[in-house]
Design an enzyme around this catalytic site. Structure first.
Site, PDB file in Angstrom:
ATOM      1  N   SER A  11       0.831  -1.200   0.000  1.00 56.37           N
ATOM      2  CA  SER A  11       0.000   0.000   0.000  1.00 56.37           C
ATOM      3  C   SER A  11       0.863   1.246   0.000  1.00 56.37           C
ATOM      4  O   SER A  11       1.965   1.266   0.562  1.00 56.37           O
ATOM      5  CB  SER A  11      -0.907   0.013   1.230  1.00 56.37           C
ATOM      6  OG  SER A  11      -1.601   1.242   1.336  1.00 56.37           O
ATOM      7  N   TYR A  22      -1.503  -0.217  10.214  1.00 57.58           N
ATOM      8  CA  TYR A  22      -1.660  -0.564   8.800  1.00 57.58           C
ATOM      9  C   TYR A  22      -0.449  -0.083   7.998  1.00 57.58           C
ATOM     10  O   TYR A  22       0.164  -0.854   7.252  1.00 57.58           O
ATOM     11  CB  TYR A  22      -2.936   0.054   8.247  1.00 57.58           C
ATOM     12  CG  TYR A  22      -3.242  -0.350   6.819  1.00 57.58           C
ATOM     13  CD1 TYR A  22      -3.750  -1.612   6.534  1.00 57.58           C
ATOM     14  CD2 TYR A  22      -3.033   0.528   5.765  1.00 57.58           C
ATOM     15  CE1 TYR A  22      -4.036  -1.992   5.236  1.00 57.58           C
ATOM     16  CE2 TYR A  22      -3.313   0.170   4.458  1.00 57.58           C
ATOM     17  CZ  TYR A  22      -3.811  -1.093   4.201  1.00 57.58           C
ATOM     18  OH  TYR A  22      -4.081  -1.464   2.901  1.00 57.58           O
TER      19      TYR A  22
END
Length: 284
Positions: free
Chosen positions: A151, A164
């Site tokens: 990501s 995350y």
């Protein structure tokens, strides 16, 4: 600039896709099946997995779509036994580490168990699975491919999604390092950094203005899957979308301490509107 390619012709006819019951993972499963690749879908054992298996099998009846229902966020890592037993009879040449989930909110307002689970699912499970299948590829002299759905969140500090961003940083660094070792074995490694993608990732998370803004320029899972296929074995790292490219470039010109200092004044405006509604949601 990269043209589409057939991964069955390039690597073989068995793949493992984690988080393959919805979103990017399901798009990858469909694309693999369309090329005649048999797929193990590794995802939570729920209705989404059953629906994905039935739907893809009906659409592509000539390929085998086998579900493996496990929890990759289980820190006991019991999922490895089930995955290895069910895949042992075939030669897996394509591994897509796509599973993950997002815990969003103020760090102190979520349980530590959620954060630890997200770290396991987003990074540690991928490393364990890669070690297993990568080692088999080397032993069996299989020309294989290992892909990671990372990501762009790790390029900049990620307040309110700290675990995350950290887990994706671990995943990307691991993939980059492994790519150097894997080259001598004829195994391709690709790390993918998509910008905002319309999937289940944000469906039950608190509403952040920056996420709402990025959603206006979001990609579909099918677009991301096609780009991942085009990149396999051709590039090691690919940033997809303006956000991924822009934030990566920022990190090249300014160090993390400076960027953190610049973001602090905007903290309150970036914060979740409802701090008690933050929940984790799988991307599977």
């Amino acid at each position: 600039m990269l043209k589409p390619q057939n991964l069955r012709e390039k690597y073989g006819n068995w793949a493992v896709v984690t988080g393959g019951s919805s979103g990017i993972g399901l798009a990858l499963v469909r694309l693999l099946a369309s090329q005649g690749v048999n797929v193990f879908i590794v995802a939570l054992d729920d209705a989404l997995l059953d629906e994905a298996q039935r739907g893809v099998s009906k659409q592509f009846p000539t390929v085998q779509i086998r579900p493996i229902g496990v929890n990759l966020g289980d820190k006991s890592e019991n999922y490895m036994k089930q995955i290895t037993e069910q895949t042992d009879e075939v030669d897996v040449s394509i591994l897509v580490n796509n599973a993950g989930f997002l815990v969003m909110g103020f760090f102190n307002e979520e349980s530590i168990d959620k954060y630890i689970s997200s770290l396991h699912c987003n990074a540690m499970a991928a490393i364990r699975l890669t070690h297993h299948f990568y080692s088999l590829m080397i032993t069996k002299k299989i020309k294989g491919c290992v892909m990671f759905t990372s990501s762009a969140a790790w390029f900049l500090p990620a307040p309110f999604a700290s675990s995350y961003g950290a887990s994706k940083a671990l995943l990307s660094h691991f993939g980059n390092s492994l790519a150097i070792e894997a080259q001598q074995h004829g195994i391709d490694v690709t790390i993918f950094h998509p910008s905002y993608t319309h999937s289940n990732l944000y469906r039950e998370t608190p509403k952040l203005d920056v996420v709402t803004f990025l959603s206006k320029f979001g990609w579909t899972p099918e677009q991301v899957a096609k780009r991942m296929f085009a990149c396999a074995g051709r590039v090691i790292v690919h940033d997809m979308g303006f956000y991924a490219i822009a934030t990566n470039l920022l990190g090249r010109f300014w160090d993390s301490a400076f960027l953190t200092t610049c973001i602090i004044p905007f903290r309150d405006s970036m914060a979740p509107k409802k701090t008690n509604s933050s929940q984790n949601k799988k991307t599977q």
